[in-house]
Design a protein around this motif. Sequence first.
Motif, PDB file in Angstrom:
ATOM      1  N   LYS A  46      48.711  34.245  24.826  1.00  0.00           N
ATOM      2  CA  LYS A  46      48.836  35.390  23.910  1.00  0.00           C
ATOM      3  C   LYS A  46      47.517  36.150  23.817  1.00  0.00           C
ATOM      4  O   LYS A  46      47.496  37.393  23.846  1.00  0.00           O
ATOM      5  CB  LYS A  46      49.243  34.889  22.527  1.00  0.00           C
ATOM      6  CG  LYS A  46      49.398  35.981  21.467  1.00  0.00           C
ATOM      7  CD  LYS A  46      50.521  36.945  21.817  1.00  0.00           C
ATOM      8  CE  LYS A  46      50.883  37.855  20.646  1.00  0.00           C
ATOM      9  NZ  LYS A  46      49.754  38.656  20.156  1.00  0.00           N
ATOM     10  N   ALA A  47      46.400  35.425  23.714  1.00  0.00           N
ATOM     11  CA  ALA A  47      45.093  36.074  23.631  1.00  0.00           C
ATOM     12  C   ALA A  47      44.789  36.858  24.904  1.00  0.00           C
ATOM     13  O   ALA A  47      44.250  37.974  24.854  1.00  0.00           O
ATOM     14  CB  ALA A  47      44.005  35.029  23.373  1.00  0.00           C
ATOM     15  N   ALA A  48      45.139  36.280  26.050  1.00  0.00           N
ATOM     16  CA  ALA A  48      44.899  36.964  27.323  1.00  0.00           C
ATOM     17  C   ALA A  48      45.774  38.207  27.444  1.00  0.00           C
ATOM     18  O   ALA A  48      45.333  39.252  27.940  1.00  0.00           O
ATOM     19  CB  ALA A  48      45.168  36.012  28.488  1.00  0.00           C
ATOM     20  N   VAL A  52      44.544  42.131  27.863  1.00  0.00           N
ATOM     21  CA  VAL A  52      45.029  43.060  28.894  1.00  0.00           C
ATOM     22  C   VAL A  52      45.528  44.350  28.251  1.00  0.00           C
ATOM     23  O   VAL A  52      45.215  45.459  28.707  1.00  0.00           O
ATOM     24  CB  VAL A  52      46.158  42.409  29.721  1.00  0.00           C
ATOM     25  CG1 VAL A  52      46.800  43.444  30.645  1.00  0.00           C
ATOM     26  CG2 VAL A  52      45.610  41.262  30.552  1.00  0.00           C
ATOM     27  N   ALA A  53      46.303  44.213  27.178  1.00  0.00           N
ATOM     28  CA  ALA A  53      46.847  45.396  26.501  1.00  0.00           C
ATOM     29  C   ALA A  53      45.733  46.276  25.943  1.00  0.00           C
ATOM     30  O   ALA A  53      45.781  47.510  26.047  1.00  0.00           O
ATOM     31  CB  ALA A  53      47.788  44.958  25.381  1.00  0.00           C
ATOM     32  N   ALA A  57      44.893  49.999  27.150  1.00  0.00           N
ATOM     33  CA  ALA A  57      44.919  51.100  26.189  1.00  0.00           C
ATOM     34  C   ALA A  57      43.619  51.904  26.247  1.00  0.00           C
ATOM     35  O   ALA A  57      43.635  53.145  26.169  1.00  0.00           O
ATOM     36  CB  ALA A  57      45.142  50.555  24.778  1.00  0.00           C
ATOM     37  N   SER A  58      42.491  51.197  26.393  1.00  0.00           N
ATOM     38  CA  SER A  58      41.205  51.890  26.500  1.00  0.00           C
ATOM     39  C   SER A  58      41.158  52.753  27.756  1.00  0.00           C
ATOM     40  O   SER A  58      40.661  53.892  27.734  1.00  0.00           O
ATOM     41  CB  SER A  58      40.060  50.869  26.520  1.00  0.00           C
ATOM     42  OG  SER A  58      40.035  50.125  25.316  1.00  0.00           O
ATOM     43  N   ALA A 133      40.692  41.431  32.655  1.00  0.00           N
ATOM     44  CA  ALA A 133      41.622  40.905  31.649  1.00  0.00           C
ATOM     45  C   ALA A 133      42.902  40.400  32.302  1.00  0.00           C
ATOM     46  O   ALA A 133      43.447  39.359  31.921  1.00  0.00           O
ATOM     47  CB  ALA A 133      41.941  41.989  30.618  1.00  0.00           C
ATOM     48  N   GLN A 134      43.384  41.119  33.322  1.00  0.00           N
ATOM     49  CA  GLN A 134      44.595  40.696  34.023  1.00  0.00           C
ATOM     50  C   GLN A 134      44.361  39.398  34.786  1.00  0.00           C
ATOM     51  O   GLN A 134      45.234  38.518  34.826  1.00  0.00           O
ATOM     52  CB  GLN A 134      45.047  41.795  34.991  1.00  0.00           C
ATOM     53  CG  GLN A 134      46.376  41.512  35.688  1.00  0.00           C
ATOM     54  CD  GLN A 134      47.533  41.430  34.721  1.00  0.00           C
ATOM     55  OE1 GLN A 134      47.725  42.313  33.891  1.00  0.00           O
ATOM     56  NE2 GLN A 134      48.315  40.358  34.805  1.00  0.00           N
ATOM     57  N   ALA A 135      43.172  39.267  35.384  1.00  0.00           N
ATOM     58  CA  ALA A 135      42.847  38.039  36.115  1.00  0.00           C
ATOM     59  C   ALA A 135      42.803  36.842  35.173  1.00  0.00           C
ATOM     60  O   ALA A 135      43.271  35.746  35.511  1.00  0.00           O
ATOM     61  CB  ALA A 135      41.507  38.199  36.834  1.00  0.00           C
ATOM     62  N   THR A 136      42.250  37.043  33.978  1.00  0.00           N
ATOM     63  CA  THR A 136      42.216  35.964  32.986  1.00  0.00           C
ATOM     64  C   THR A 136      43.623  35.569  32.566  1.00  0.00           C
ATOM     65  O   THR A 136      43.939  34.383  32.432  1.00  0.00           O
ATOM     66  CB  THR A 136      41.407  36.406  31.753  1.00  0.00           C
ATOM     67  OG1 THR A 136      40.071  36.747  32.159  1.00  0.00           O
ATOM     68  CG2 THR A 136      41.344  35.292  30.716  1.00  0.00           C
TER      69      THR A 136
END
Length: 248
Positions: A46-48, A52-53, A57-58, A133-136
């Motif tokens: 959930k944190a990952a 990513v979101a 968004a940024s 973030a996607q890799a994490t």
Amino acid sequence: ASAQASLDKLTKGSTSADIQTAQLAVDQAQASYDKLTQGSTALDIKAAQDAVAQAQASYDKLVAPATPDTIAAAQAAVAQAQNSYDKIVKGGTPADLTQAQASVDQAQATLNDLKAGPTQQALSVAMASVAQAQATLDLNKLKLAQAVITAPFAGVVNTVNVVPGQVIASGTAVELIDDSSYHIDLNVGEADISKIGLGQDVNISFDAVPTATVTGKVTFIASKSTVSSNVVSYLTTITIDSKTASAS
């Protein structure tokens, strides 16, 4: 003096503070090891996903063109900063003038950035944040998937050879039985093997349960014979019909 202090420390042994510091180091190292060896939890996933979101968004906000409202707001900020500067010019101190000019410059820079759009460097940084973030997230999903044992087929767990927390180097951890079908392996003598063919229907009875009878088919006949105690035979497999097996 330093050498003497080291000698004194060695001869006196470790102090309570030394032991406490060493224990903290051990605890920290153990915590790091546990985190590496444990699989990801649902909270990690959930944190990952949130990361990513947020990164996406940024990035989306960065690449989106400035709207008339945002440009108008930036222009208003420039006008307000300039108005404040003009008032201070009439009776402010040099420090007030410097601060007011900085506010004007900042507001003007923000307006210029909105009109010009994002730079290639800003886009690259934002894209890198999304990719990281996607890799994490992908890594946490992989860890979670690797922490789940998935059976290759539906069946019944016959034996569990491990306990929670045990490190498995090799061997069978769980033994699974495929109960969707049953078969019987027989050794048929060479005098009778010519009477049997693949696909042949078979009626099977059991000495232990005389009233139970099941049907099946010959599904395998070994092409090579085996010899045991001077008796020649051929391995033959009979697959039992699942309906009659369930009824029995």
